[in-house]
Design a protein around this motif. Sequence first.
Motif, mmCIF file in Angstrom:
data_model
loop_
_atom_site.group_PDB
_atom_site.id
_atom_site.type_symbol
_atom_site.label_atom_id
_atom_site.label_comp_id
_atom_site.label_asym_id
_atom_site.label_seq_id
_atom_site.Cartn_x
_atom_site.Cartn_y
_atom_site.Cartn_z
ATOM 1 N N ARG A 44 31.351 60.487 73.766
ATOM 2 C CA ARG A 44 32.581 60.154 74.511
ATOM 3 C C ARG A 44 33.152 58.833 74.013
ATOM 4 O O ARG A 44 34.377 58.686 73.887
ATOM 5 C CB ARG A 44 32.287 60.072 76.016
ATOM 6 C CG ARG A 44 31.945 61.406 76.663
ATOM 7 C CD ARG A 44 31.884 61.259 78.167
ATOM 8 N NE ARG A 44 31.377 62.459 78.808
ATOM 9 C CZ ARG A 44 30.138 62.645 79.221
ATOM 10 N NH1 ARG A 44 29.247 61.661 79.068
ATOM 11 N NH2 ARG A 44 29.753 63.767 79.784
ATOM 12 N N GLY A 82 36.686 58.804 72.375
ATOM 13 C CA GLY A 82 37.624 58.055 73.207
ATOM 14 C C GLY A 82 38.237 56.866 72.503
ATOM 15 O O GLY A 82 39.378 56.480 72.803
ATOM 16 N N ALA A 119 38.691 62.567 76.087
ATOM 17 C CA ALA A 119 37.278 62.186 76.176
ATOM 18 C C ALA A 119 37.190 60.976 77.087
ATOM 19 O O ALA A 119 37.615 59.876 76.730
ATOM 20 C CB ALA A 119 36.719 61.860 74.797
ATOM 21 N N ARG A 120 36.667 61.169 78.269
ATOM 22 C CA ARG A 120 36.560 60.070 79.241
ATOM 23 C C ARG A 120 35.373 59.188 78.878
ATOM 24 O O ARG A 120 34.230 59.630 78.888
ATOM 25 C CB ARG A 120 36.399 60.629 80.659
ATOM 26 C CG ARG A 120 36.389 59.560 81.746
ATOM 27 C CD ARG A 120 36.389 60.209 83.107
ATOM 28 N NE ARG A 120 35.201 61.032 83.321
ATOM 29 C CZ ARG A 120 34.054 60.569 83.811
ATOM 30 N NH1 ARG A 120 33.946 59.280 84.130
ATOM 31 N NH2 ARG A 120 33.032 61.373 83.989
#
Length: 273
Positions: free
Chosen positions: A24, A28, A35-36
């Motif tokens: 992530r 991200g 994508a947290r």
Amino acid sequence: MKDSFDDPPPVPPAERASLPDGIRFAFGTLTVLPARITRWDRPAARTGMACAPLVGLVVGLLAALPGTVLLLGGGGPFLAAAVTVAVPAALTRGLHLDGLADTADGLGSAKPAGEALRIMKQSDIGPFGVVALLVVFLIQVAALTNAYADSWVRGALATVVATVTARLAMTLASRAGVPAARLEGLGAAVAGAVPHRTVAAVTAAVLVAAAAVALPAGLPAAVQHAVAVLAALLAAELLLRRCVHRFGGVTGDVYGALCELAATTTLVVLALG
């Protein structure tokens, strides 16, 4: 830049980031794909930057898809190459290209480190940055046009290998011993985060994979793809050393410049022969 630093001591299990956390973090920070980011700390940066080539694999596949469709649909190799080059820029909101331009302006300014870093942080693009962007775009499109002119398979493969290698250059630039030029930003978060052993393992995996996927085209093709990866990493390493010497460390802009230089070098080598 000192590369002889020992790897940092093992991180206690409680401070390790899980693989999903690292993935992530990588997606991200390096793409606009959903994508947290669940963790923003050194353990997550360590795992995330080790996963950077995985980001390159996804970006490369997404870039090769429209180029292949256009080529098979009769659009021609030049159009396929131009669209392929545009996709990674869109998937990163142009951040890596912006980093390339800012780094070129900083290096070309001939100013002291602090002043050069201030120039890089400005929102505008100077003449060195404009030239760098034009040259990189032209070379990437020309190299991919040559690959697509041979076949869609060669063009798609060159795209994926280039995007994976470009992110591998980021992993290498995050190795232990590489300092950050600033106390804030992506550079400060990931600089020196990845142990040397991890970098070596990821690099070896990418080299083997690049050669393996090209092996059906023959041993010379497999060797060429491995050489392309090595040449790109060498070019990125030279730029990294120059930036560390010039700026006192790395920044997020430097990571973007390394990414674009590695991708361009890979495509040039794969366009030969």
